[in-house]
Enzyme design. Structure first.
Site, mmCIF file in Angstrom:
data_model
loop_
_atom_site.group_PDB
_atom_site.id
_atom_site.type_symbol
_atom_site.label_atom_id
_atom_site.label_comp_id
_atom_site.label_asym_id
_atom_site.label_seq_id
_atom_site.Cartn_x
_atom_site.Cartn_y
_atom_site.Cartn_z
ATOM 1 N N CYS A 1 -22.277 26.929 -11.485
ATOM 2 C CA CYS A 1 -22.141 27.965 -12.470
ATOM 3 C C CYS A 1 -21.835 29.508 -12.330
ATOM 4 C CB CYS A 1 -23.460 27.724 -13.563
ATOM 5 S SG CYS A 1 -24.778 28.613 -13.214
ATOM 6 N N HIS B 1 -26.846 21.503 -19.498
ATOM 7 C CA HIS B 1 -24.978 21.768 -19.219
ATOM 8 C C HIS B 1 -24.960 20.405 -18.793
ATOM 9 C CE1 HIS B 1 -24.153 25.954 -19.532
ATOM 10 N NE2 HIS B 1 -23.617 25.550 -20.616
#
Ligand code: CIR
Length: 258
Positions: A248, A163
């Site tokens: 996250c 990501h």
């Protein structure tokens, strides 16, 4: 209105089956992961964050990585459409949770895909990583959702890591931090500071000078301390085996009206 709530989701029993894309699979100790998660949540609470648990999604191995399911801009929650099919059902409970907190809810629609881990907000600039999980339609939908609210959306290629926020996050003064080999286009960012460790690229801003960081990045913690910040290290080793990082495991809700 400023708020200090953080959405989290307890790891489920199938955590060890979580996806791995850029790393070799290693056995995950689910009990240890549970302890690490509790300590992570406690660190948020100790620093003034009220934590709110999204309902469990125990059939989804990666559900603990709640950041990927929703992106907040002001009071608007954009429900993601995860790029990995096995993660799509994670959004249902998160949608309920943010709606009950009074957020205005919006959605990424097919053919768009978006993982929240690809979205880095620095003030009103919203960087969106276009990579393995977020496609061009997903980037367009972030623009459509947030630009009318005053955001400037900047698309960033992501080819080297999972990501955008696996590669870079930002310090409280807006300086973007990342490990150079993992960052596709550092020149996209007005100020970029290289860090010596991969997990040193991940900071959660706890407020003031405090930075929640993985304990696996001690040299970066030293660098940040030397720049006047206060690193708050947490061991998230079991989640790192699944390409997770400190960012996250939570979604901070800083501008709720409720
Ligand atoms: N935002 C993040 O960094 N999320 C980590 C997700 C890890 C999970 N195993 C996945 O591959 O989707």
């Amino acid at each position: 209105m400023p708020s200090k709530k953080a959405l989290v989701r307890r790891p489920g029993p199938r955590l060890a089956e979580g996806l791995v894309t850029h790393v070799e699979r290693e056995a995950v100790d689910v009990d240890r992961a549970g302890e690490q998660w509790e300590a992570y949540v406690e660190a948020l609470r100790t620093h003034g964050w009220e934590t709110i648990e999204a309902p469990p999604a125990d059939d989804c191995p990666d559900s603990v990585f709640v950041e990927d399911t929703v992106v907040m801009y002001r009071n608007v929650a954009l429900i993601a459409r995860p790029g990995a099919e096995s993660r799509r059902d994670e959004t249902v409970g998160v949608e309920e949770a943010v709606a009950s907190l009074g957020c205005s809810v919006n959605w990424v629609w097919e053919p768009g895909t978006l993982d929240g881990g690809d979205v880095l907000k620095i003030g009103d600039t919203v960087y969106v990583g276009r990579g393995g999980r977020t496609n061009a339609a997903g980037v367009q939908q972030v623009r459509a959702a947030f630009e009318p609210l005053g955001a400037r959306v900047v698309a960033a290629p992501v080819t080297k890591v999972l990501h955008l926020k696996s590669a870079v996050t930002a310090l409280p003064d807006g300086t973007v931090v990342g490990r150079v080999p993992n960052v596709d286009a550092p020149s996209l960012f007005p100020r970029f500071l290289p860090v010596p460790e991969e997990s040193g690229a991940h900071v959660v801003l706890l407020g003031g000078d405090k930075l929640l960081m993985a304990s696996s990045a001690p040299r970066t913690a030293e660098l940040f301390a030397d720049l006047g910040y206060e690193p708050v290290p947490v061991d998230i080793g079991e989640f790192e085996k699944l390409e997770g990082c400190v960012t996250c495991l939570s979604v901070r809700l800083r501008e709720l009206y409720a």
